[in-house]
Design an enzyme around this catalytic site. Structure first.
Site, PDB file in Angstrom:
ATOM      1  CG  MET A   1      33.701  44.518   5.687  1.00  0.00           C
ATOM      2  SD  MET A   1      32.877  45.789   6.349  1.00  0.00           S
ATOM      3  CE  MET A   1      33.925  45.153   8.318  1.00  0.00           C
ATOM      4  N   PRO A   2      36.128  46.744   5.211  1.00  0.00           N
ATOM      5  CG  PRO A   2      37.820  48.169   6.056  1.00  0.00           C
ATOM      6  CD  PRO A   2      37.485  46.588   5.667  1.00  0.00           C
ATOM      7  CG  LEU A   3      33.609  51.285   0.333  1.00  0.00           C
ATOM      8  CD1 LEU A   3      34.870  50.214  -1.321  1.00  0.00           C
ATOM      9  CD2 LEU A   3      32.464  51.053  -0.134  1.00  0.00           C
ATOM     10  CB  VAL A  34      41.712  44.625   7.343  1.00  0.00           C
ATOM     11  CG1 VAL A  34      40.825  44.520   6.503  1.00  0.00           C
ATOM     12  CG2 VAL A  34      40.983  46.356   7.648  1.00  0.00           C
ATOM     13  CG  PHE A  72      31.413  53.566   4.000  1.00  0.00           C
ATOM     14  CD1 PHE A  72      30.932  54.169   4.211  1.00  0.00           C
ATOM     15  CD2 PHE A  72      32.604  53.544   2.975  1.00  0.00           C
ATOM     16  CE1 PHE A  72      30.749  55.642   3.298  1.00  0.00           C
ATOM     17  CE2 PHE A  72      32.264  55.400   1.974  1.00  0.00           C
ATOM     18  CZ  PHE A  72      31.650  56.024   2.642  1.00  0.00           C
TER      19      PHE A  72
END
Length: 127
Positions: A1-3, A34, A72
């Site tokens: 879920m990284p941004l 990821v 993030f």
């Protein structure tokens, strides 16, 4: 879920930008586990007067090809895993699009899982 947010000086071709996005995403898949299709990456390009950096901070010789990467993500990885991610990102970006390791600045910003909504006004990861 990284941004992921990528900032750099304006003027690189779309193939260069694609290599940035792909290299970072591949490194996150390899090191941060990821999931496939969990890809949310923003690229912003800046004119010279909008992109300020110190070319020698901490004894690292940076050029105008500096790329600033902010990731993030959830606060769930070990220090060793984070270090491995930094190394892997640099390796990928050095290979393609050919960025010098000195020109890759990475900032990891961790947050709690309840601070994410992927759509529909729902906190999908809230327990």
């Amino acid at each position: 879920m990284p941004l992921v947010r990528i900032a750099l000086r304006r003027g690189k071709p779309s193939s260069y930008l694609a290599a940035l996005r792909n290299g970072i995403y591949t490194a996150m898949r390899e090191v941060f586990d990821v999931p496939e299709n969990d890809r949310f990456i923003l690229v912003s390009q800046h004119d010279a007067d909008e992109f300020d950096y110190d070319p020698g901070y901490l004894g690292i010789s940076r050029s105008d090809d500096l790329v600033i990467v902010q990731i993030f993500c959830n606060d769930s990885r070990t220090v060793d895993t984070k270090k491995a991610l930094y190394r892997r990102i640099v390796e990928h970006l050095e290979e393609s699009p050919g960025i010098r390791p000195e020109d890759v600045f990475i900032n990891l910003s961790e947050t709690n899982k309840v601070n994410w909504s992927f759509g529909n006004g729902i906190a999908q990861y809230a327990l």
